[in-house]
Scaffold this motif. Structure first.
Motif, short mmCIF file in Angstrom:
data_model
loop_
_atom_site.label_atom_id
_atom_site.label_comp_id
_atom_site.label_asym_id
_atom_site.label_seq_id
_atom_site.Cartn_x
_atom_site.Cartn_y
_atom_site.Cartn_z
N UNK A 21 37.49 25.76 79.69
CA UNK A 21 37.37 25.32 78.26
C UNK A 21 37.97 27.05 77.69
N UNK A 22 37.72 27.97 78.69
CA UNK A 22 38.59 28.82 77.72
C UNK A 22 39.68 29.32 78.17
N UNK A 23 40.36 29.41 79.62
CA UNK A 23 41.95 29.78 79.85
C UNK A 23 42.79 28.67 78.11
N UNK A 24 42.27 27.23 78.22
CA UNK A 24 43.06 26.58 77.46
C UNK A 24 42.80 27.10 76.21
N UNK A 25 42.12 27.60 75.69
CA UNK A 25 41.56 27.74 73.88
C UNK A 25 42.85 29.72 74.17
N UNK A 26 42.82 30.48 75.34
CA UNK A 26 43.10 31.53 74.94
C UNK A 26 44.94 31.44 74.42
N UNK A 27 44.86 30.56 75.40
CA UNK A 27 46.64 30.58 75.25
C UNK A 27 47.52 30.45 74.11
N UNK A 28 47.28 29.76 73.02
CA UNK A 28 47.89 29.69 71.54
C UNK A 28 47.78 30.94 71.13
N UNK A 29 46.60 31.69 71.13
CA UNK A 29 46.36 33.04 70.39
C UNK A 29 46.89 34.07 71.07
N UNK A 373 23.05 38.98 61.83
CA UNK A 373 24.64 39.17 61.74
C UNK A 373 25.56 38.20 62.33
N UNK A 374 26.54 37.41 61.67
CA UNK A 374 27.17 36.60 63.06
C UNK A 374 27.78 35.81 62.50
N UNK A 375 28.16 35.27 62.78
CA UNK A 375 29.45 34.23 62.91
C UNK A 375 29.11 32.88 62.91
N UNK A 376 29.58 31.69 62.22
CA UNK A 376 28.71 30.59 61.74
C UNK A 376 30.49 29.59 62.28
N UNK A 377 30.97 28.64 62.70
CA UNK A 377 31.86 28.44 62.75
C UNK A 377 31.77 26.96 63.28
N UNK A 378 32.16 25.70 62.63
CA UNK A 378 32.35 24.52 62.61
C UNK A 378 33.47 23.77 63.82
N UNK A 379 33.23 23.01 64.59
CA UNK A 379 34.00 22.93 65.44
C UNK A 379 35.80 21.69 64.18
N UNK A 380 35.06 21.39 63.17
CA UNK A 380 36.28 20.98 62.18
C UNK A 380 37.20 22.08 61.98
N UNK A 381 36.56 23.40 61.45
CA UNK A 381 37.20 24.81 61.01
C UNK A 381 37.72 25.18 62.77
N UNK A 382 37.26 25.35 63.57
CA UNK A 382 37.79 26.00 64.49
C UNK A 382 39.09 25.26 64.95
N UNK A 383 39.07 23.75 64.93
CA UNK A 383 40.36 22.80 65.37
C UNK A 383 41.44 23.31 64.07
N UNK A 384 40.68 23.48 63.02
CA UNK A 384 42.33 24.16 62.27
C UNK A 384 42.26 25.39 61.94
N UNK A 385 41.64 26.45 62.66
CA UNK A 385 41.77 27.48 63.20
C UNK A 385 43.10 27.56 64.31
N UNK A 386 42.53 26.57 65.25
CA UNK A 386 43.58 27.02 66.68
C UNK A 386 42.93 26.03 67.77
N UNK A 387 44.77 25.43 68.26
CA UNK A 387 44.86 24.39 68.93
C UNK A 387 43.96 25.04 70.02
N UNK A 388 43.53 23.15 70.92
CA UNK A 388 42.54 23.73 71.77
C UNK A 388 41.64 24.50 72.35
N UNK A 389 41.02 24.74 70.76
CA UNK A 389 40.02 24.77 71.00
C UNK A 389 38.58 24.73 70.32
#
Ligand code: NAD
Length: 472
Positions: A21-29, A373-389
């Motif tokens: 799950x992490x390796x696949x998501x890090x490549x585009x970044x 203090x932290x991050x509130x990130x939805x799955x929909x936002x994540x998909x828009x921000x970066x594929x494979x995440x």
């Protein structure tokens, strides 16, 4: 979509070990923020499935399982000075790989200190040896004095990793909001003294994951939003927490470590069977699992003021994790089977229907009570921000990418922990991928609403005692 800006030009080879799950998501970044060609990368993982992200970006891969006997030949032979190893595997010893990279002059980054396969489940090993405390000590023991050693960034995902930068940002915000000043600490000692001056007693890594997939958990399967193997392995380790100087009730099932930083204790029970009360802004009061994590020890150690054996100040630090609802059901089933893994495992990512990962640090005991203090990130936002995440993976892959960029720009810093990286620079790189980044005060304490149903053994004089957080 965020096209990002190139932070660094890299000429060497980047080996990625593990492609889940992490390796696949890090490549585009990595390709977005580092100037390099996909052919400069090489992915190594045991099986050929799940290579869509690699194929989409044209990243070469080779399929082999790395073990103690073959890691020098399989990984070491592919690393020359200036190359980089990004370790995103499970069951491959981080210390063996760090040692190899130090020897070869290669950069290194991981998001967790992993032992060789089976070490967590070795029932003959005493609990103290199955702790993250022991793993951290073994990694830090590879440090050599002086500068000029290849940079190895250890444990730089979301947590451990990003949350150490959240703690620093939260301390600065708290100092500003309480009139304690705006001067940023320069040294480790200064950070500890700031936390002490602000009266921070307990820090939770407080996380609530509400993501769910199309198909809900079935009997006999473990469902999670990141590595099932990784989560079950750490969940079976003893619960661990940085042990604060304000604590006055040592747990009946607690045990102290005998050497090393002495910053943390462990409980003689699995973290996945230990629950604590915590709070996040959107979920409110929740029960989380006290899963052992590297940051519980490294943050507590970093903020310690005075002598390690008899410190003047240290906060209690631990993880309080409410995983996605299907993972909670999976843990319940796992505990019922005496921690023997279900026959089925399912990682939800592309099939997530909805939900959010709310991941932050909850600083408590200061003049304003509690501050998350932290991050509130939805799955929909994540998909828009970066594929494979998903939301969960992006909170990990962004700091992993930021750590790789920092290592490439600073190649001779030796073995470093997240607390030793510049928090402002890492936050700048991660910020576009974190969704809403919020700081919220609360009057919540673990004593809120307690004691009306049953008489409980509480310390009402000090809400911030570990005893009050623990769910008995
Ligand atoms: P995953 O289970 O989805 O993927 C693990 C990968 O490792 C798979 O590709 C698997 O094939 C590979 N692998 C297994 N055995 C191997 C071997 N012998 N040789 C080579 N590769 C092997 O896991 P994930 O969710 O991608 O997590 C990867 C790592 O990141 C784990 O160590 C996990 O604990 C860590 N992690 C850290 C954070 C954080 O916030 N710090 C968050 C999530 C995961």
């Amino acid at each position: 979509m965020n096209e990002g800006r190139k932070e660094h030009r890299f000429e060497g080879r980047l080996v990625i070990l593990g492609f889940g799950s992490i390796g696949q998501g890090v490549v585009p970044l990595l390709l977005r923020h580092i100037e390099m060609r996909p052919e400069q990368m090489l992915i190594i993982k045991p099986h050929a499935g799940g290579m869509d992200a690699a194929d989409e970006y044209g990243v070469p891969h080779l399929h082999a399982a790395v073990d103690e006997a073959n890691h020098r030949q399989l990984v070491g032979s592919r690393l020359r000075p200036g190359d980089c190893l990004l370790n995103l595997s499970v069951d491959v010893s981080s210390t063996a790989l760090i040692g190899l990279c130090q020897e070869r002059g290669a950069l290194y980054l991981d998001t967790c200190i992993e032992p060789w396969a089976g070490a967590y489940t070795d029932e003959s090993a005493p609990p103290a040896q199955r702790t993250n405390y022991a793993l951290r000590e073994s990694a830090l023991a590879l440090r050599r004095p002086g500068r000029g050693r290849p940079t190895a960034v250890i444990t730089h995902g979301a947590n451990p990793g990003l949350v150490s930068h959240f703690v620093k940002r939260a301390l600065l915000n708290l100092a500003h909001d309480t009139g304690a000043g705006d001067a940023a600490p320069r040294t480790r000692d200064d950070w500890g003294r700031l936390a002490q001056r602000l009266g921070v007693r307990t820090i939770h890594i407080a996380e609530r994951d509400t993501q769910f997939g199309e198909q809900r958990k079935q009997p006999g399967e473990f469902v999670n939003t990141w590595s099932v193997d990784g989560f079950v392995a750490e969940g079976r380790q003893p619960a661990e927490l940085g042990w604060g100087t304000h604590e006055r009730h040592f747990p009946a099932d607690g045990a102290r470590q005998e050497s090393g930083s002495l910053a943390a204790i462990y409980l003689t029970r699995p973290g996945a069977g230990t629950r604590v009360r915590t709070w996040t802004p959107l979920a409110g009061p929740i029960h989380g699992f006290l899963i052992t994590h590297g940051e519980s020890i490294s943050i507590a150690d970093y903020l310690t003021v005075g002598d390690r054996a008899n410190p003047a100040y240290r906060p209690t630090v631990h993880y309080a994790y409410h995983p996605c609802d299907d993972a909670v059901l999976s843990l319940h089933e796992l505990a019922g089977a005496n921690w023997r893994m279900q026959s089925g495992q399912r990682l939800i990512k592309h099939d997530i229907v909805s939900g959010m990962d709310e991941l932050g640090v909850l600083l408590m005991g200061h003049a304003r009570g509690a501050y998350w203090y932290g991050s509130q990130l939805t799955s929909a936002q994540a998909r828009t921000l970066c594929p494979f995440n998903s939301a969960t993976s992006l909170q990990v892959t962004a700091p992993a990418m930021a750590g790789v960029v920092w290592a490439m720009k600073n190649p001779d810093r030796g073995i470093v922990e997240p607390e030793e990286l510049p928090h402002d620079e890492i936050m700048r790189l991660c910020r576009p991928y974190l969704g809403e980044l919020v700081g919220v005060y609360s009057d919540w304490t673990p004593l809120a609403d307690r004691g009306w149903l049953f008489d409980e053994d509480l310390d009402r004089d000090d809400p911030w005692q570990f005893k009050n957080f623990r769910v008995s």
